[in-house]
Structure formats: C-alpha cells, structure tokens
Design an enzyme around this catalytic site. Sequence first.
Site, short mmCIF file in Angstrom:
data_model
loop_
_atom_site.label_atom_id
_atom_site.label_comp_id
_atom_site.label_asym_id
_atom_site.label_seq_id
_atom_site.Cartn_x
_atom_site.Cartn_y
_atom_site.Cartn_z
N GLY A 6 3.20 5.38 13.33
CA GLY A 6 4.12 4.13 13.61
C GLY A 6 3.70 3.32 15.03
O GLY A 6 3.61 2.27 15.08
N GLU B 118 10.30 2.76 10.39
CA GLU B 118 11.16 3.88 10.20
C GLU B 118 10.32 5.30 10.42
O GLU B 118 9.50 5.48 9.44
CB GLU B 118 11.71 3.89 8.77
CG GLU B 118 12.74 2.78 8.46
CD GLU B 118 13.97 2.68 9.27
OE1 GLU B 118 14.32 3.76 9.69
OE2 GLU B 118 14.54 1.67 9.55
N THR C 104 3.84 9.03 15.19
CA THR C 104 2.54 8.86 15.57
C THR C 104 1.89 7.72 15.15
O THR C 104 1.11 6.87 15.68
CB THR C 104 1.75 10.20 15.37
OG1 THR C 104 2.41 11.14 15.85
CG2 THR C 104 0.28 10.13 16.11
N LYS D 132 0.70 -1.18 0.08
CA LYS D 132 0.08 -0.04 0.08
C LYS D 132 0.95 1.25 0.04
O LYS D 132 1.60 1.62 0.83
CB LYS D 132 -0.75 0.02 0.96
CG LYS D 132 -1.69 1.13 1.12
CD LYS D 132 -2.23 1.93 2.50
CE LYS D 132 -1.66 3.35 2.84
NZ LYS D 132 -1.89 4.42 2.01
N GLU E 79 9.23 17.29 14.70
CA GLU E 79 9.49 17.35 13.04
C GLU E 79 8.58 17.90 12.43
O GLU E 79 7.44 18.04 12.49
CB GLU E 79 9.30 15.78 12.96
CG GLU E 79 9.84 15.32 11.43
CD GLU E 79 9.85 14.10 11.15
OE1 GLU E 79 8.77 13.40 11.31
OE2 GLU E 79 10.80 13.40 10.53
N CYS F 27 13.31 11.95 6.08
CA CYS F 27 13.38 11.71 7.49
C CYS F 27 14.74 12.12 7.87
O CYS F 27 14.95 12.25 9.07
CB CYS F 27 13.22 10.01 7.50
SG CYS F 27 11.74 9.54 6.91
N GLY G 68 7.00 6.16 8.04
CA GLY G 68 6.05 7.38 8.17
C GLY G 68 6.34 8.00 9.47
O GLY G 68 7.44 7.93 9.97
N SER G 69 5.15 8.77 10.06
CA SER G 69 5.45 9.53 11.14
C SER G 69 5.47 8.66 12.41
O SER G 69 4.85 7.38 12.69
CB SER G 69 4.24 10.71 11.45
OG SER G 69 2.94 9.60 11.74
#
Length: 504
Positions: free
Chosen positions: A241, A258, A239, A183, A392, A292, A236-237
């Site tokens: 994750g 990651e 939050t 996805k 971030e 990142c 991704g973020s």
Amino acid sequence: MTEGGTAPAPVAGRNLIAGEWIESVSGRAFESRNPADRDDLVGVFQAGSAADVAMAVRAAEMAYPAWRAVPAPKRGEVLLRYAGLLRRDKERLARALTREMGKVIAEARGDVQEAIDIAELMAGEGRRMFGDTVPSELPDKWAMSIRQPIGVAGIITPWNFPMAIPAWKTMPALVAGNTVVFKPASDTPWCATILVELMAEAGFPPGVVNLVTGSGAEVGDAIVDSPDVPVISFTGSTTTGKRIAERAGRRLKRVALELGGKNAIVVLADADLDLAADGIVWSAFGTTGQRCTACSRVIVEAAVVGPLMEKLERRVRALRLGDGLLADTDVGPLINETAAAKVEEYVEIGRREGELVCGGSRATGGALDRGVFFEPTVFAGVAPMARIAQEEIFGPVLSIIPVADYDAAVTAVNHTRYGLSSSIFTRDVNVAFRAMRDFETGIVYVNAGTIGAETHLPFGGWKETGNGHREAGHAALETYTEWKSVYVDFSGRLQRAQIDNQPG
Ligand code: UN1
C-alpha cells in the site's frame, strides 16, 4: 480432488477488454490451484502485461462518456440486476470460492452475500448520491453541491475476500459513473472471472468493466502508473500500500488503501467468559486467521487469564481442519506456501516470546498432506510489544497478553501501528462506552469478536491500516466521486460574494 470425486476440467481464463474475452499479448499464463488440494488445478489464467493494461484502460476511457451519461438511477438498476444474478448463482459462486481460496463453505456463502449486500446498497445510491442544497448569502441565488464520477478507476483486490472486496470497490465506482480496470489477486483469478462474467450478463456495457489478471509487479504497477487512471483502490499489505501510494502520489492520484491489522479483543474480569471465548475463536481462526479484521491479540485482565485460557484451549483443540467443502470442517487451509512459511517463521519467533499453548506446526496426515494446512496456534504470556503481538501474521496465530486493568488494556490496544478493528467483552456499560471512545480503530465491537462488519457502515482503519478513506456505506462514494459546487444566480445583476450585502 475436492468432495464428491472427480474435479471439473480446469478453467481456461481470459482477460475481458472492451467486452471481448481475449488472451494476454504476453502469451504467458499462470495456474490457480486449490489450497486444500494442490493436485486440484482450478484453471490457467492470463499473465497480463503493461500492454494489456494499456488496452484495458483505453477501453475503459472509451466507455466512460456514455456510461457517465446514463442517469445514476438507471446505472443503479444494472447493479440491482447484478445483485439478482449473484443471488441466483450464490451456491455456485460459494463453491468456486472455497475451491480456489479455501475458506469453509459457510464463510464462502457469507463472502458472496457481502457482495450481494453491497450491490443492493449501491444500487440504491443511484437514487440518492446526495449532495447539499444550501442557501446563498446573496438574494436570488442558489447554491448546491453535486457528486460526479472521476473517470477510470483502477481496482486491485486481495484473495481473502475474493468476491466481497471486488464488489465493495466496483459497485460504488460503477454506480457513480466511473468505468473500471480490475486486477484481482493472483491466487483468485477464477473468482474474479466469475464475478465479471456476471457483470457482463447484468448489462454493464462493453468496456465499462475490464478484467486483467496477472502479477502485481506487471499488471498492478501498470494500472498505478497509468496517467489515464485517476483513482486507485487497493486492499492488501501495508508494505504494498505504501509503495502504491508513493507511485500514485507522483501523479497526484486519489488512492484509497485498506491495509494491515493487528486487531485486539479485550476481556475484562466481569465478562461472560464463554461468550468471549466463542468470539475469540471465531475471530482468530475463522478464515484461518486470514482476514484484515482477524483477532491476533487477546488482552485480558490478569484475574481471569486462567479460566479464559482453559475455555479457549478446549475450543481451539476441538477445531477440525480440512477441505472447506466438507461439512465437518471448521478451519480451511492457508492460501499458499508463502503464507505457510511466514506463519512458521512467526511461530519460531513466538516460541521465544511466549508460551506455546497449542498448535505451532503444519497440520499433516491423510488428505491434509495435499493442502497447505497449519494448526490453530495460541501463545500465552506475550508482552504487548513482542513481535508476534505487533506484526501482522495473517494466519492462525493468537497471542494472549495479560494486563492489570482497563487502562493498561487501552494502552496495549492502541500501541500498534495498525487501527482496523477492536473489541471489548465486559458487562459494565460505562466501561463499554469508554472503550468505544478510547480504542484507536475504525471499527469497535462490544461483546462480539473483531470480524463481521456489515456493508452499510463505513469500513476501514486508522493509522497504517489505511490513508483515511473508507469502503462500504455511503462513505464509499467519497473515493469514487469528485465534488462540484454549483452556484445559480437568478437576480439578473452582478452580485459579489463577501462584498455586496455586507455592513459598511
Ligand atoms: C477483510 O478481511 O479484508 O468484517 C475484510 C469482516 C468482513 C470483511 C473482512 N465483513 O471480517
């Protein structure tokens, strides 16, 4: 409209399930637009649902026994063919990437190159995939460890490296013998579609790679919740994750994450300040700060703040914003309006926390009005614990943090919840080695910026940047394989470990 007049007709995207390009059972679709020109419709893609995911998982499960049985070196040959197709189409892929995601064309070529690199590296893993062969404590007995695939891998990827990151995840998963449900981010479904089309052309059998486009809430969650997807890899973020790890944890799934970064460059008084300024500008404003690994903090010895700022400001003011397909563009757009709103919010916070040196606003005028552009922004005199120095932002916003000396710099580097990449500019070899030892990050650069990781080394971070897994390098195989320890006793009699052959 992109460079050179008329834009191509919008793509009609489909999901790939069991080797068939099909529409979502949801009957819904979503658009992908060029962030440098919101009038340019890249395509319309399937808004996938849990039912599509269920079909994709089923297809991946069906394809698994046969793919797992293909000898790993032969699986590697399919990866190598894939790398060849990426090479053949590199320019087409890079241009599609810039159009859909916005990064400048030279960087888009780099993104595709990173996909090629990992495909070639992992093709070679088909002939390595080392385990250990070790002596047994008992005579006439051998012991060894082998790697085996896990099953269906759920791969959920971001938009900022829409070719490289899917390749970082799918290539090790596939060479190890897993099958995949993929996805991609909702901002870059076209990039994902092209990548998967080429996988089919390379000869991955039907069902080995399945693509389902759509939202995280519907498609992503359905993958994470599926009892038949034992391993999840997500970039991704932090939050998101954490949410994925919680959900997947209930099923004891393996999850490789990651996540965010707040990467610092340290500049000591003895540094080559021109080199440091070049490294900072590239790391902070390359990919419009949307990596990142992007540098968002410069921690600088007070003695050289003045001269460094002068060099930095001159370079930042010279950056040209625009469509990444145009040759004279240095910095492309932000990915979407949500990203721009977030950057604007942090700039407002920054005005209270530091001194605005340059930038600070949406970039407008002429062709920029059709895209999502933000001026490269620098704040000086920021305290290490200020919000803009801690959170971030994922955009072109840089904080300059003055410190007294190396020890204070280490404290500032490490005082963050993240730990992906860091860098130090110094000519003192002893201090450089201290930094390599002291910085709490998964990647450390000496006399280079914070971006530019190569695919044959482990990639990932400490603390809330991840959960201990690594991508790229042979470390990537840890995510996608189970260890099996095998003991072969050829003595012809019962031998008891820890008991026979012991004194007394
Ligand atoms: C990312 O931003 O998620 O080191 C990946 C780099 C690139 C990869 C970045 N090779 O900046």
